[in-house]
Design a protein around this motif. Structure first.
Motif, PDB file in Angstrom:
ATOM      1  N   THR A   5       6.166  47.201  -7.793  1.00 57.46           N
ATOM      2  CA  THR A   5       6.058  47.873  -6.500  1.00 57.46           C
ATOM      3  C   THR A   5       4.713  48.588  -6.409  1.00 57.46           C
ATOM      4  N   ILE A   6       4.476  49.217  -5.264  1.00 60.52           N
ATOM      5  CA  ILE A   6       3.234  49.953  -5.022  1.00 60.52           C
ATOM      6  C   ILE A   6       3.476  51.429  -5.320  1.00 60.52           C
ATOM      7  N   SER A  11       8.344  54.989  -5.189  1.00 58.59           N
ATOM      8  CA  SER A  11       8.140  54.108  -6.338  1.00 58.59           C
ATOM      9  C   SER A  11       8.639  54.736  -7.630  1.00 58.59           C
ATOM     10  N   TYR A  28       1.327  48.968  -8.814  1.00 59.91           N
ATOM     11  CA  TYR A  28      -0.013  48.807  -8.244  1.00 59.91           C
ATOM     12  C   TYR A  28      -0.424  50.131  -7.615  1.00 59.91           C
ATOM     13  N   LEU A  52      -4.439  46.855  -2.454  1.00 66.17           N
ATOM     14  CA  LEU A  52      -3.056  46.752  -2.942  1.00 66.17           C
ATOM     15  C   LEU A  52      -2.399  45.438  -2.545  1.00 66.17           C
ATOM     16  N   ILE A  55      -0.541  42.802  -4.839  1.00 69.07           N
ATOM     17  CA  ILE A  55       0.875  42.712  -5.196  1.00 69.07           C
ATOM     18  C   ILE A  55       1.524  41.462  -4.599  1.00 69.07           C
ATOM     19  N   TYR A  71       0.416  49.479   4.090  1.00 69.57           N
ATOM     20  CA  TYR A  71      -0.596  48.967   3.155  1.00 69.57           C
ATOM     21  C   TYR A  71      -0.862  47.467   3.337  1.00 69.57           C
TER      22      TYR A  71
END
Lengths: 309, 309, 309
Positions: A5-6, A11, A28, A52, A55, A71
């Motif tokens: 995940t970001i 997260s 990330y 990002l 991902i 994002y």
């Protein structure tokens, strides 16, 4: 198996859950967020990236959250070949008033009343809501007499709602395709900048969210909220099948519930830990842990394709 | 052994506790509450009933909570042959100002000042409290000059209290006859509709309870509260023996404690989970879990009759 | 090995942690606090003493908290032969504006703006902060036009700050010399008497702290706070080495962080339990438990002298 995940929004609980359920974790993060996430033993792999979007070529299972659309963009997500936990196409439903209305009407969940500028009354209080999830930023309250003037500087889509004199509560659900069960896992209240008014003479302040606080809801209110949750899942199954995983319904409560929106993914308010999960699982779990548990159950039954898209 | 209760108020934690301590659980629910309670694995038997009085012929151990008096009536409970955890005759003590006063005076716990309508001062703020537990509904604040007018529409017994400019906290205790020990298990703050004023220009709004939030009380305040708890148990042992199980003391705190009432059963505010139980038990327990633990301890020592009436 | 502290402030979590990690616990309590602390099984030895200075001849490891300076005085602590967890000389840094400024400037953490009485504007709101930790007592808000008058009755050192219209959050850190790692373990919001304004027409009320409530901070705010934490540890290592254990940074947040102070020891706000510790330890720990864990780790590696002074 890796869960990715970001580094943002929710997260921490996603990574914690993945770690607990025995998955490897990959996060990330933008460079300025490196120190914090690098300090956490539950992060197995930290990818510091300026962009990002990297991902989207991750080969693990990606858990989307409230920062993904901002994002990555909806199109990039929907067109991605990557495996997302949940229904990728559900993510867009919280982003437009039109889709929000369609979902809530189909589910029969009563919404807060919206009014046209021409209908407002001078001395009544209104809430002006910006379209899409913005963490509360941009929303404001104003009396009818102030609205025309204040709306001049608003350049994005908005809606004028009757202001509800009530408590604002956010109800966190998880629908399990593996167990065919809807779970009500928690309730939170937002801490917003405007709450500063509990310590100063009133001033119209931003509704920007600063954090979340767990609320143990009055138990007599839960059965109706659960029914709303069931109706929402049923409606979305018709509008955008399949239905998988976390969502939240947002309400103002003044003796009646007035729905003010929803999150079509894990809601940041689930960062406030709640004990209701013990009613379903015998142990307390954050929503992020519940997600990882679902993936584990799906893998055990060789039904992973039912929880990813 | 079966533990039974009515699906409302604090039944979730009661059922969770019973399940954890190895009891079978039985829940009586009105039809409109079926979906939610039926979804919970901790409920072994769900009895959907139009008339919740059915519980009075239950052969298990019944755990009463804040909805029992409203659903069943005091007389039906006191005259019932069913086995209730705790002292059935204690339940009535929170329902009348006269009994509340008697208990608090006997215990020497300082109460908030009540005033007569003839004594009020125009520019002072007052809190008008309805008699009995009503979940906050009906209570209101008003300036002295508004009182006479506002009280005209009040048809139930009430009391005019000096409004305390302070924090309102609710302290949850459990007295164990088996261990002969008083435990202070948590503190909560109510979330009420009137709290909406933290985000809007002031308006007198209802005090209806929407939920509860855990508070870690300033530690220096706890010893005095514990002493109040001890004094309350001692007083009730004389006024209405025996004393068994959960109760809560309610306070306004403005630098001094002013007692504003109590719950003579498990208080809904204990739905907000707290960690103090770990000080007594090495693990965190909700009040509902503590109740089940007491029943288990009593059974192990063949002393069940000391905790039921 | 015995862990000792004074019965107040955050001693419950300190004792709980010591007990969990296998230490004997000793608590020094004033006589009026005896009943409560004597009821707790986690207290192995309760020393009821009129003069709490007795603790300074304790042969165990003493865990200082926010009441130590008030009870014992800085000089007595610094000159004591007793073994304190943490750096004894760090305790004084929160007690003087001059030291607070020096630490925050060295760390590069932005502070709330202070103004001189001659600079205040009539219609602006200001916060008058008393020097040193006082549990919020004495602090007050006032408009510029009221300040001169209100300050006449203030006899202790104070500072006039611009009032920040925002959320007030308190961030709890633990720096481990054994692991060479900074952990961000929780965030809380204070419950103060002035919060009573969420239920009444505005009135300037005391900022006295009544309790603490856990906040799950918006995740995007955490990385910057963590960086502030790192910078603080780095600065204090130069100003007053060594750096060991718990501290808290206090902020007003209105879209930007404005530091309003810090705690140079375990902060009472860590009494509000938070789940972030699971990110580092796989289990939830209160700050008091984290302290005991550090001592245990130090003992296991025969490095106790690195965590006591």
């Amino acid at each position: 198996m890796i869960i990715s995940t970001i580094a943002s929004h929710s997260s921490l609980q996603i990574i914690l859950g993945a770690n607990r359920e025995g998955f490897k974790t990959r996060l990330y993060a933008s460079p300025k967020r490196k120190n914090f996430y690098a300090s956490l033993p539950v992060v197995d792999e930290l990818i510091v990236a300026d962009d990002l979007k990297e991902i989207l070529s991750d080969e693990g299972i990606i858990i989307p959250h409230g920062s993904f659309v901002a994002y990555l963009g909806l199109d990039a997500i929907e067109n991605s070949e990557a495996r997302f936990f949940g229904n990728k196409r559900f993510l867009k439903w919280e982003t437009k008033f039109e889709l929000v209305d369609k979902a809530l009407e189909k589910a029969g969940i009563p919404q807060v009343e919206s009014v046209d500028l021409s209908e407002v009354r001078d001395d009544e209080l209104y809430f002006v809501r910006m379209e899409g999830p913005k963490g509360g930023s941009g929303h404001f309250i104003a009396y009818g007499r102030e609205l025309e003037d204040k709306l001049k500087s608003v350049s994005e889509p908005y809606r004028i709602e009757r202001f509800i004199d009530g408590a604002y509560i956010y109800v966190h659900f998880f629908y399990s395709p593996i167990l065919n069960r809807l779970e009500l896992l928690g309730v939170d209240e937002r801490l917003v900048i405007a709450d500063s008014n509990k310590r100063r003479p009133f001033k119209a302040l931003p509704y920007t969210i600063v954090g979340n606080k767990a609320v143990a809801l009055r138990e007599s209110l839960l059965p109706r909220l659960y029914d709303y949750g069931l109706a929402f899942v049923e409606a979305m199954r018709k509008l955008e099948p399949p239905f998988i995983g976390p969502f939240a319904l947002h309400f103002a409560y003044d003796g009646d519930f007035h729905c003010i929106g929803f999150a079509s993914r894990i809601d940041g308010g689930s960062n406030a830990k709640h004990w209701y999960s013990a009613l379903y699982w015998g142990e307390e779990m954050l929503m992020g842990e519940r997600i990882a548990r679902e993936i584990k159950l799906a893998l055990q039954e060789d039904r992973l394709e039912e929880v990813v898209t």
